[in-house]
Design a protein around this motif. Structure first.
Motif, PDB file in Angstrom:
ATOM      1  N   UNK A 172       1.341  -1.129  -0.182  1.00  0.00           N
ATOM      2  CA  UNK A 172       0.097  -0.123   0.284  1.00  0.00           C
ATOM      3  C   UNK A 172       0.515   1.254  -0.218  1.00  0.00           C
ATOM      4  N   UNK A 173       0.458   1.815  -0.479  1.00  0.00           N
ATOM      5  CA  UNK A 173       1.533   3.381  -0.968  1.00  0.00           C
ATOM      6  C   UNK A 173       2.875   3.274  -2.017  1.00  0.00           C
ATOM      7  N   UNK A 174       2.303   2.165  -2.143  1.00  0.00           N
ATOM      8  CA  UNK A 174       3.384   2.196  -3.231  1.00  0.00           C
ATOM      9  C   UNK A 174       3.640   1.757  -4.616  1.00  0.00           C
ATOM     10  N   UNK A 175       4.279   1.715  -5.167  1.00  0.00           N
ATOM     11  CA  UNK A 175       4.604   1.707  -6.714  1.00  0.00           C
ATOM     12  C   UNK A 175       4.010   0.511  -7.562  1.00  0.00           C
ATOM     13  N   UNK A 176       3.781  -0.682  -6.441  1.00  0.00           N
ATOM     14  CA  UNK A 176       3.836  -2.042  -6.994  1.00  0.00           C
ATOM     15  C   UNK A 176       3.043  -2.665  -7.575  1.00  0.00           C
ATOM     16  N   UNK A 177       3.085  -3.387  -8.478  1.00  0.00           N
ATOM     17  CA  UNK A 177       1.926  -3.666  -9.665  1.00  0.00           C
ATOM     18  C   UNK A 177       1.145  -4.703  -9.460  1.00  0.00           C
ATOM     19  N   UNK A 178       1.762  -5.835  -8.692  1.00  0.00           N
ATOM     20  CA  UNK A 178       1.046  -7.264  -8.305  1.00  0.00           C
ATOM     21  C   UNK A 178       1.674  -6.821  -6.711  1.00  0.00           C
ATOM     22  N   UNK A 179       1.187  -7.902  -5.411  1.00  0.00           N
ATOM     23  CA  UNK A 179       1.039  -8.386  -4.034  1.00  0.00           C
ATOM     24  C   UNK A 179       1.904  -9.044  -3.343  1.00  0.00           C
ATOM     25  N   UNK A 180       2.735  -9.170  -4.181  1.00  0.00           N
ATOM     26  CA  UNK A 180       3.457 -10.451  -4.592  1.00  0.00           C
ATOM     27  C   UNK A 180       3.458 -11.465  -3.534  1.00  0.00           C
ATOM     28  N   UNK A 181       1.792 -11.995  -3.496  1.00  0.00           N
ATOM     29  CA  UNK A 181       1.489 -13.536  -2.470  1.00  0.00           C
ATOM     30  C   UNK A 181       1.752 -14.609  -3.730  1.00  0.00           C
ATOM     31  N   UNK A 202      -7.605 -10.460 -12.874  1.00  0.00           N
ATOM     32  CA  UNK A 202      -6.882  -9.420 -11.478  1.00  0.00           C
ATOM     33  C   UNK A 202      -6.646 -10.124 -10.375  1.00  0.00           C
ATOM     34  N   UNK A 203      -6.210 -11.460 -10.025  1.00  0.00           N
ATOM     35  CA  UNK A 203      -5.786 -11.616  -8.839  1.00  0.00           C
ATOM     36  C   UNK A 203      -4.309 -10.845  -8.707  1.00  0.00           C
ATOM     37  N   UNK A 218      -3.504  -2.954 -12.746  1.00  0.00           N
ATOM     38  CA  UNK A 218      -4.748  -3.277 -12.540  1.00  0.00           C
ATOM     39  C   UNK A 218      -4.920  -1.995 -14.009  1.00  0.00           C
ATOM     40  N   UNK A 219      -4.976  -0.484 -13.471  1.00  0.00           N
ATOM     41  CA  UNK A 219      -5.154  -0.051 -14.780  1.00  0.00           C
ATOM     42  C   UNK A 219      -3.481   0.156 -15.385  1.00  0.00           C
ATOM     43  N   UNK A 220      -2.435   0.003 -15.502  1.00  0.00           N
ATOM     44  CA  UNK A 220      -1.173  -0.467 -16.222  1.00  0.00           C
ATOM     45  C   UNK A 220      -1.663  -1.325 -17.022  1.00  0.00           C
ATOM     46  N   UNK A 221      -1.656  -2.440 -16.739  1.00  0.00           N
ATOM     47  CA  UNK A 221      -2.151  -3.414 -17.251  1.00  0.00           C
ATOM     48  C   UNK A 221      -3.410  -4.332 -18.003  1.00  0.00           C
ATOM     49  N   UNK A 222      -4.278  -3.666 -18.140  1.00  0.00           N
ATOM     50  CA  UNK A 222      -5.436  -4.095 -18.371  1.00  0.00           C
ATOM     51  C   UNK A 222      -6.215  -2.754 -18.494  1.00  0.00           C
TER      52      UNK A 222
END
Length: 245
Positions: free
Chosen positions: A28-37, A119-120, A127-131
């Motif tokens: 949260x609050x970063x520029x990450x595109x994935x959760x890393x789970x 979107x998982x 989501x905004x960048x990839x889709x």
């Protein structure tokens, strides 16, 4: 709603804090595109704090008077929900092996978390960048009716929950049911039980459902009536509400 209102009492709780919740908080609050789970959603486990929350929930259940104790427990089949249910019920005398008023625990796939489809694992930025086309469709349709490719809308949750609660009417008429599930299922159950509108349920959804929180409806002679929602009084220490999953 038929099925739900045939119950004497309906209690819902969200699973305890999971390692997935911690992963979402970290991005949260970063520029990450994935959760890393890295795990499959169904395999995400509880954190140590989540296990403590589940035990605290169990102590609240154990303290209920006899006429409010659950007669049946049903959980989502996901690891974090089943473990929450087992830990909580282990704190109660009426779930002990051989107890005359023992509570059965079973699982039902209709209580699983909302399927995110493509979107998982993506953050809103991802989501905004990839889709971008899907992000635009979400803005146009709104959260309640938007269904990501391969996933479910909030309205889809209502459809499978109507089926689940109708079956409960046949299985446990007049029963007191504990449901251990996910935040979206708690919110949509309130939508069904209280006959809410799209606008009303989306306003409620703005307040995150806390891990191991307590929401309860009791029958007043004609229908289920809300007693509490998203109550965290049994949790001894404050903890983050936890993002997806």
């Amino acid at each position: 709603m038929a099925g739900v209102n045939a119950l004497q009492q309906l209690t819902l709780t969200r699973h305890g804090e999971s390692t997935g919740n911690l992963a979402w908080q970290a991005v949260q609050g970063t520029d990450a595109e994935e959760s890393g789970i890295t795990e499959r959603d169904a395999d995400v486990p509880l954190s140590d704090t989540g296990r403590e929350q589940a035990a605290a929930l169990g102590r609240r259940l154990a303290a209920l008077p006899d006429h409010e104790r659950p007669t049946l427990a049903v959980a989502s089949p996901f690891r974090r929900t089943v473990d929450t249910a087992r830990i909580a019920l282990a704190q109660t005398p009426y779930a002990a092996p051989g107890a005359s008023d023992g509570v059965r625990l079973r699982v039902d796939e209709r209580l699983r978390d909302r399927d995110q489809g493509i979107m998982e694992g993506l953050t809103p930025l991802g989501m905004r960048r990839r889709h971008p086309d899907e992000a635009a469709r979400l803005r146009r349709l709104g959260k309640f009716y938007y269904r990501p490719p391969g996933g479910e809308s909030w309205a889809d949750l209502a459809l499978r929950l109507r089926s689940f609660y109708r079956d409960l009417e046949a299985e446990a008429p007049g029963g007191r049911v504990l449901v251990v599930t996910h935040d979206a299922i708690v919110v949509m159950t309130r939508y069904l039980v209280e006959n809410l509108t799209e606008h009303e349920v989306l306003e409620i959804e703005k307040e995150p459902v806390a891990n191991a929180s307590f929401s309860c409806w009791q029958h007043n002679g004609s229908e289920l009536q809300a007693i509490c929602y998203n109550d965290r009084g049994h949790l001894l220490t404050s903890s983050p509400l936890g993002g997806r999953p």
